[in-house]
Design a protein around this motif. Structure first.
Motif, PDB file in Angstrom:
ATOM      1  N   ARG A 233       0.614  -1.367  -0.025  1.00 20.16           N
ATOM      2  CA  ARG A 233       0.068   0.095  -0.081  1.00 20.16           C
ATOM      3  C   ARG A 233       0.718   1.530   0.100  1.00 20.16           C
ATOM      4  O   ARG A 233       0.280   2.341  -0.157  1.00 20.16           O
ATOM      5  CB  ARG A 233      -0.718   0.073   0.974  1.00 20.16           C
ATOM      6  CG  ARG A 233      -2.069  -1.290   1.245  1.00 20.16           C
ATOM      7  CD  ARG A 233      -2.940  -0.939   0.162  1.00 20.16           C
ATOM      8  NE  ARG A 233      -3.974  -1.956   0.014  1.00 20.16           N
ATOM      9  CZ  ARG A 233      -5.290  -1.734   0.373  1.00 20.16           C
ATOM     10  NH1 ARG A 233      -5.992  -0.451   0.295  1.00 20.16           N
ATOM     11  NH2 ARG A 233      -6.235  -2.929   0.005  1.00 20.16           N
ATOM     12  N   GLY A 234       2.167   1.068   0.315  1.00 21.14           N
ATOM     13  CA  GLY A 234       2.992   2.280   0.149  1.00 21.14           C
ATOM     14  C   GLY A 234       2.903   3.141  -1.136  1.00 21.14           C
ATOM     15  O   GLY A 234       3.013   2.607  -2.163  1.00 21.14           O
ATOM     16  N   ARG A 235       2.725   4.398  -1.167  1.00 23.57           N
ATOM     17  CA  ARG A 235       2.565   5.140  -2.563  1.00 23.57           C
ATOM     18  C   ARG A 235       3.290   6.422  -2.408  1.00 23.57           C
ATOM     19  O   ARG A 235       2.752   7.743  -2.000  1.00 23.57           O
ATOM     20  CB  ARG A 235       1.261   5.678  -2.801  1.00 23.57           C
ATOM     21  CG  ARG A 235       0.211   4.194  -3.242  1.00 23.57           C
ATOM     22  CD  ARG A 235       0.593   3.746  -4.284  1.00 23.57           C
ATOM     23  NE  ARG A 235      -0.373   2.630  -4.562  1.00 23.57           N
ATOM     24  CZ  ARG A 235      -0.203   1.323  -4.359  1.00 23.57           C
ATOM     25  NH1 ARG A 235       0.796   1.058  -3.712  1.00 23.57           N
ATOM     26  NH2 ARG A 235      -0.972   0.445  -4.354  1.00 23.57           N
TER      27      ARG A 235
ATOM     28  N   ALA B 168       2.117   9.430  -4.442  1.00 19.66           N
ATOM     29  CA  ALA B 168       0.604  10.133  -4.295  1.00 19.66           C
ATOM     30  C   ALA B 168       0.366  11.090  -3.397  1.00 19.66           C
ATOM     31  O   ALA B 168       1.031  11.400  -2.800  1.00 19.66           O
ATOM     32  CB  ALA B 168      -0.111   8.596  -3.736  1.00 19.66           C
TER      33      ALA B 168
ATOM     34  N   ARG C 123      -1.452  12.872  -0.483  1.00 18.65           N
ATOM     35  CA  ARG C 123      -1.880  12.414   0.807  1.00 18.65           C
ATOM     36  C   ARG C 123      -3.226  11.766   0.789  1.00 18.65           C
ATOM     37  O   ARG C 123      -3.503  10.751   1.556  1.00 18.65           O
ATOM     38  CB  ARG C 123      -1.800  13.697   2.041  1.00 18.65           C
ATOM     39  CG  ARG C 123      -2.011  13.321   3.277  1.00 18.65           C
ATOM     40  CD  ARG C 123      -1.839  14.649   4.358  1.00 18.65           C
ATOM     41  NE  ARG C 123      -2.078  14.269   5.305  1.00 18.65           N
ATOM     42  CZ  ARG C 123      -1.242  13.651   6.211  1.00 18.65           C
ATOM     43  NH1 ARG C 123       0.135  13.645   6.090  1.00 18.65           N
ATOM     44  NH2 ARG C 123      -1.468  13.720   7.642  1.00 18.65           N
TER      45      ARG C 123
ATOM     46  N   ARG D 260      -3.296   8.394  -0.048  1.00 21.21           N
ATOM     47  CA  ARG D 260      -2.341   7.419   0.623  1.00 21.21           C
ATOM     48  C   ARG D 260      -3.106   6.624   1.678  1.00 21.21           C
ATOM     49  O   ARG D 260      -4.246   7.113   2.112  1.00 21.21           O
ATOM     50  CB  ARG D 260      -1.053   8.049   1.227  1.00 21.21           C
ATOM     51  CG  ARG D 260      -0.317   8.846   0.127  1.00 21.21           C
ATOM     52  CD  ARG D 260       0.788   9.324   0.918  1.00 21.21           C
ATOM     53  NE  ARG D 260       1.930   9.750  -0.117  1.00 21.21           N
ATOM     54  CZ  ARG D 260       3.112  10.202   0.039  1.00 21.21           C
ATOM     55  NH1 ARG D 260       3.544   9.854   1.507  1.00 21.21           N
ATOM     56  NH2 ARG D 260       3.906  10.853  -0.617  1.00 21.21           N
ATOM     57  N   THR D 261      -2.706   5.364   1.976  1.00 22.92           N
ATOM     58  CA  THR D 261      -3.129   4.605   3.332  1.00 22.92           C
ATOM     59  C   THR D 261      -2.407   5.252   4.365  1.00 22.92           C
ATOM     60  O   THR D 261      -1.439   5.703   4.575  1.00 22.92           O
ATOM     61  CB  THR D 261      -2.808   3.154   3.142  1.00 22.92           C
ATOM     62  OG1 THR D 261      -3.288   2.627   1.969  1.00 22.92           O
ATOM     63  CG2 THR D 261      -2.836   2.267   4.248  1.00 22.92           C
TER      64      THR D 261
ATOM     65  N   ASP E  12       5.846   9.035   6.169  1.00 23.51           N
ATOM     66  CA  ASP E  12       5.699   9.746   4.809  1.00 23.51           C
ATOM     67  C   ASP E  12       6.601   9.224   3.847  1.00 23.51           C
ATOM     68  O   ASP E  12       6.171   9.040   2.745  1.00 23.51           O
ATOM     69  CB  ASP E  12       5.731  11.232   5.206  1.00 23.51           C
ATOM     70  CG  ASP E  12       5.601  11.896   3.643  1.00 23.51           C
ATOM     71  OD1 ASP E  12       4.441  12.096   3.367  1.00 23.51           O
ATOM     72  OD2 ASP E  12       6.573  12.512   3.267  1.00 23.51           O
TER      73      ASP E  12
ATOM     74  N   GLY F 275       6.064   6.148   2.005  1.00 21.47           N
ATOM     75  CA  GLY F 275       4.641   6.319   1.143  1.00 21.47           C
ATOM     76  C   GLY F 275       3.213   5.869   1.648  1.00 21.47           C
ATOM     77  O   GLY F 275       1.975   5.872   1.074  1.00 21.47           O
ATOM     78  N   PHE F 276       3.285   6.192   3.105  1.00 17.40           N
ATOM     79  CA  PHE F 276       1.801   6.175   3.698  1.00 17.40           C
ATOM     80  C   PHE F 276       1.683   7.674   4.352  1.00 17.40           C
ATOM     81  O   PHE F 276       2.532   8.528   4.253  1.00 17.40           O
ATOM     82  CB  PHE F 276       1.922   5.161   4.899  1.00 17.40           C
ATOM     83  CG  PHE F 276       2.172   3.735   4.339  1.00 17.40           C
ATOM     84  CD1 PHE F 276       0.921   3.089   4.049  1.00 17.40           C
ATOM     85  CD2 PHE F 276       3.328   3.305   4.130  1.00 17.40           C
ATOM     86  CE1 PHE F 276       1.044   1.824   3.913  1.00 17.40           C
ATOM     87  CE2 PHE F 276       3.391   2.009   3.657  1.00 17.40           C
ATOM     88  CZ  PHE F 276       2.291   1.243   3.540  1.00 17.40           C
ATOM     89  N   ALA F 277       0.270   7.855   4.773  1.00 17.31           N
ATOM     90  CA  ALA F 277       0.108   9.212   5.381  1.00 17.31           C
ATOM     91  C   ALA F 277      -0.009   9.005   7.135  1.00 17.31           C
ATOM     92  O   ALA F 277      -0.789   8.270   7.454  1.00 17.31           O
ATOM     93  CB  ALA F 277      -1.417   9.465   4.843  1.00 17.31           C
TER      94      ALA F 277
ATOM     95  N   LYS G  47      -7.487   4.942   3.388  1.00 17.03           N
ATOM     96  CA  LYS G  47      -6.945   5.922   2.783  1.00 17.03           C
ATOM     97  C   LYS G  47      -7.094   7.181   3.697  1.00 17.03           C
ATOM     98  O   LYS G  47      -8.186   7.399   4.453  1.00 17.03           O
ATOM     99  CB  LYS G  47      -7.433   6.104   1.516  1.00 17.03           C
ATOM    100  CG  LYS G  47      -7.025   5.105   0.411  1.00 17.03           C
ATOM    101  CD  LYS G  47      -7.243   5.303  -1.159  1.00 17.03           C
ATOM    102  CE  LYS G  47      -6.852   4.307  -2.087  1.00 17.03           C
ATOM    103  NZ  LYS G  47      -7.205   4.695  -3.385  1.00 17.03           N
TER     104      LYS G  47
END
Length: 208
Positions: free
Chosen positions: A138-140, A143, A145, A148-149, A169, A172-174, A200
């Motif tokens: 799930r890391g983006r 992407a 915010r 993001r997951t 951050d 890739g997560f929020a 998300k």
């Protein structure tokens, strides 16, 4: 950043890979010793090294990740954790970890219990609400915010929370702050609405 990781199971190995890909150096450890980690560090590449638990804790500058079953926290070398940001990814499971009246009654959170042991560390509860498969998938990093997951962060030390939120951050997560180790830690426990739900950031109101 140099990150020490105590534990090389599903969570420990996964976060090691995420941090390496984000450009950090990691020292991974377990109770079986560095020789047992040869395959993992070879897969992770030159930014990773195998270490004893003590060496991994000493290596972390300033972050050490605790990624072992909760009841193993007593084996942490508390004297080596002075000033370190200790990221507690554990969850208290009574059937596995044994009875703890204060935890079972809700008088304390598991992270507060760890903070009692590691008195000189700056404990932050994080990366405990999602299964490792979600962490892998799930890391983006690129992407927005809202897309993001979410990964939740609780702690009593504002600077420590900021450091951990920054790492979340980067992979890739929020990062979403939930409060203190007491209040926020309860919001991240296994019986909470957010536990193992890959929400998300833009969906968080649905979990209230």
């Amino acid at each position: 950043m140099r990150i020490g990781i105590v534990g090389s199971g599903e969570i420990g190995a996964t976060v090691a890979g995420l941090f390496v890909r984000a450009g950090h150096e990691v020292a991974v450890s377990n109770t079986r010793g560095p020789a047992s980690l040869a395959a993992l560090v070879s897969e992770l590449g030159p930014r990773a090294r195998a270490a004893t638990v003590e060496d991994a804790v000493a290596f972390g500058d300033p972050v050490v990740v605790l990624a072992i079953p909760f009841n193993g926290y007593r084996t942490l070398p508390a004297d080596l954790l002075t000033g370190k940001v200790l990221v507690d990814t554990t969850n208290y499971v009574p059937g596995r970890d044994g009875a703890d009246e204060a935890l079972q009654s809700g008088a304390l959170t598991s992270s507060e219990r760890i903070a009692e042991h590691a008195k000189s560390a700056r404990v932050v509860k994080a990366v405990n609400t999602l299964n490792y498969t979600y962490l892998l998938d799930r890391g983006r990093p690129g992407a927005a915010r809202k897309d993001r997951t979410a990964l939740f962060v609780a702690g009593d030390d504002r600077e420590a929370v900021r450091i951990v939120a920054g790492l979340i951050d980067e992979i890739g997560f929020a990062p979403v702050e939930t409060g203190s180790l007491a209040e926020g830690g309860r919001r991240q426990q296994m019986d909470s609405p957010v536990f193992n739900r890959p929400l998300k950031y833009g969906q968080l109101r649905l979990a209230d």
